[in-house]
Design a protein around this motif. Structure first.
Motif, PDB file in Angstrom:
ATOM      1  N   HIS B   6       0.850  -1.178   0.000  1.00  0.00           N
ATOM      2  CA  HIS B   6       0.000   0.000   0.000  1.00  0.00           C
ATOM      3  C   HIS B   6       0.883   1.224   0.000  1.00  0.00           C
ATOM      4  CE1 HIS B   6      -3.847  -1.723   1.126  1.00  0.00           C
ATOM      5  NE2 HIS B   6      -4.322  -0.503   1.042  1.00  0.00           N
ATOM      6  N   GLN B  38      -6.504   9.204  -2.146  1.00  0.00           N
ATOM      7  CA  GLN B  38      -6.235   8.104  -3.071  1.00  0.00           C
ATOM      8  C   GLN B  38      -4.794   7.653  -2.952  1.00  0.00           C
ATOM      9  OE1 GLN B  38      -7.930   8.009  -7.066  1.00  0.00           O
ATOM     10  NE2 GLN B  38      -5.992   7.307  -7.865  1.00  0.00           N
ATOM     11  N   GLY B  39      -4.624   6.347  -2.879  1.00  0.00           N
ATOM     12  CA  GLY B  39      -3.289   5.763  -2.851  1.00  0.00           C
ATOM     13  C   GLY B  39      -3.209   4.658  -3.881  1.00  0.00           C
ATOM     14  N   ARG B  40      -2.082   3.932  -3.909  1.00  0.00           N
ATOM     15  CA  ARG B  40      -2.023   2.813  -4.838  1.00  0.00           C
ATOM     16  C   ARG B  40      -1.677   1.516  -4.117  1.00  0.00           C
ATOM     17  NH1 ARG B  40       2.264   6.133  -5.678  1.00  0.00           N
ATOM     18  NH2 ARG B  40       4.176   4.932  -5.916  1.00  0.00           N
ATOM     19  N   VAL B  41      -2.080   0.432  -4.735  1.00  0.00           N
ATOM     20  CA  VAL B  41      -1.752  -0.898  -4.217  1.00  0.00           C
ATOM     21  C   VAL B  41      -0.963  -1.613  -5.292  1.00  0.00           C
ATOM     22  CG1 VAL B  41      -2.761  -2.783  -2.903  1.00  0.00           C
ATOM     23  CG2 VAL B  41      -4.211  -0.969  -3.786  1.00  0.00           C
ATOM     24  N   ILE B  42       0.148  -2.166  -4.910  1.00  0.00           N
ATOM     25  CA  ILE B  42       0.947  -2.938  -5.858  1.00  0.00           C
ATOM     26  C   ILE B  42       0.987  -4.382  -5.361  1.00  0.00           C
ATOM     27  CG2 ILE B  42       3.235  -3.194  -6.910  1.00  0.00           C
ATOM     28  CD1 ILE B  42       3.520  -0.086  -6.114  1.00  0.00           C
ATOM     29  N   GLU B  43       0.613  -5.299  -6.223  1.00  0.00           N
ATOM     30  CA  GLU B  43       0.681  -6.716  -5.859  1.00  0.00           C
ATOM     31  C   GLU B  43       1.816  -7.357  -6.636  1.00  0.00           C
ATOM     32  OE1 GLU B  43      -4.143  -7.281  -5.558  1.00  0.00           O
ATOM     33  OE2 GLU B  43      -2.880  -8.969  -6.221  1.00  0.00           O
ATOM     34  N   LEU B  44       2.720  -7.995  -5.908  1.00  0.00           N
ATOM     35  CA  LEU B  44       3.856  -8.632  -6.567  1.00  0.00           C
ATOM     36  C   LEU B  44       3.784 -10.145  -6.389  1.00  0.00           C
ATOM     37  CD1 LEU B  44       6.808  -6.370  -5.304  1.00  0.00           C
ATOM     38  CD2 LEU B  44       5.585  -6.195  -7.476  1.00  0.00           C
ATOM     39  N   ASP B  45       4.076 -10.884  -7.442  1.00  0.00           N
ATOM     40  CA  ASP B  45       4.267 -12.325  -7.333  1.00  0.00           C
ATOM     41  C   ASP B  45       5.760 -12.574  -7.158  1.00  0.00           C
ATOM     42  OD1 ASP B  45       1.545 -12.896  -7.836  1.00  0.00           O
ATOM     43  OD2 ASP B  45       1.903 -12.484  -9.962  1.00  0.00           O
ATOM     44  N   LEU B  46       6.092 -13.377  -6.156  1.00  0.00           N
ATOM     45  CA  LEU B  46       7.500 -13.590  -5.820  1.00  0.00           C
ATOM     46  C   LEU B  46       7.846 -15.074  -5.830  1.00  0.00           C
ATOM     47  CD1 LEU B  46       7.605 -11.246  -2.681  1.00  0.00           C
ATOM     48  CD2 LEU B  46       8.429 -10.686  -4.972  1.00  0.00           C
ATOM     49  N   MET B  61      12.689  -2.832  -2.392  1.00  0.00           N
ATOM     50  CA  MET B  61      12.029  -2.427  -3.648  1.00  0.00           C
ATOM     51  C   MET B  61      11.254  -1.128  -3.455  1.00  0.00           C
ATOM     52  SD  MET B  61      10.428  -6.078  -4.908  1.00  0.00           S
ATOM     53  CE  MET B  61      11.321  -7.596  -4.522  1.00  0.00           C
ATOM     54  N   LEU B  65      12.267   1.940  -5.672  1.00  0.00           N
ATOM     55  CA  LEU B  65      11.446   2.175  -6.863  1.00  0.00           C
ATOM     56  C   LEU B  65       9.973   2.469  -6.594  1.00  0.00           C
ATOM     57  CD1 LEU B  65      11.580   1.896 -10.111  1.00  0.00           C
ATOM     58  CD2 LEU B  65      10.444  -0.287  -9.706  1.00  0.00           C
ATOM     59  N   LEU B  66       9.368   1.734  -5.675  1.00  0.00           N
ATOM     60  CA  LEU B  66       7.905   1.725  -5.655  1.00  0.00           C
ATOM     61  C   LEU B  66       7.275   2.922  -4.934  1.00  0.00           C
ATOM     62  CD1 LEU B  66       7.377  -2.099  -5.063  1.00  0.00           C
ATOM     63  CD2 LEU B  66       7.337  -0.857  -7.218  1.00  0.00           C
TER      64      LEU B  66
END
Lengths: 80, 80
Positions: B6, B38-46, B61, B65-66
């Motif tokens: 988040h 408003q925010g952002r959600v980043i979903e990563l597959d690891l 990360m 970067l994120l």
């Protein structure tokens, strides 16, 4: 009360932003990342105090403004 | 495993996007909305399978970067 809305691309919709994130992380040496998706979270402060009513109103907001339902799906969580 | 991140503006940082959402909802007749963020959600597959290690890598990360840590804060959740 508060509403937290998650908006993300529907499965199968092309996600260039997610790909860019995954590729950038790989380029930085984070090889364990195999995929990425980006969505948004909207937090609303509401005067409404009845959770069920708040949820149905927030659903209308999503349909009318907050999500592009052609390509995006959304999830609503109501918090006290 | 999966990481859900988040990213949102730190408290006190001017949030024109949130204001625009709140005002637009008010204009549409949703008078119960008193504020929006408003925010952002980043979903990563690891590929990583050890949760503690995954979390410390995802933290790197975010820093690299994120998230823009000057104005944004982030929260990491690791899922099996």
């Amino acid at each position: 009360m508060k509403a937290v809305i998650h908006v993300g691309l529907k499965p199968g919709v092309l996600d260039p932003q997610g790909r860019a994130i995954a590729r950038s992380l790989n380029n930085l040496g984070f090889d364990e990342v195999t995929g990425a998706k980006q969505g948004r979270v909207i937090e609303l402060d509401l005067k409404e105090t009845r959770a069920a009513l708040a949820e149905s109103r927030v659903r209308e907001m999503c349909e009318q403004l907050l999500a592009n339902t052609v390509i995006e799906s959304y999830r609503i969580r109501i918090e006290a």
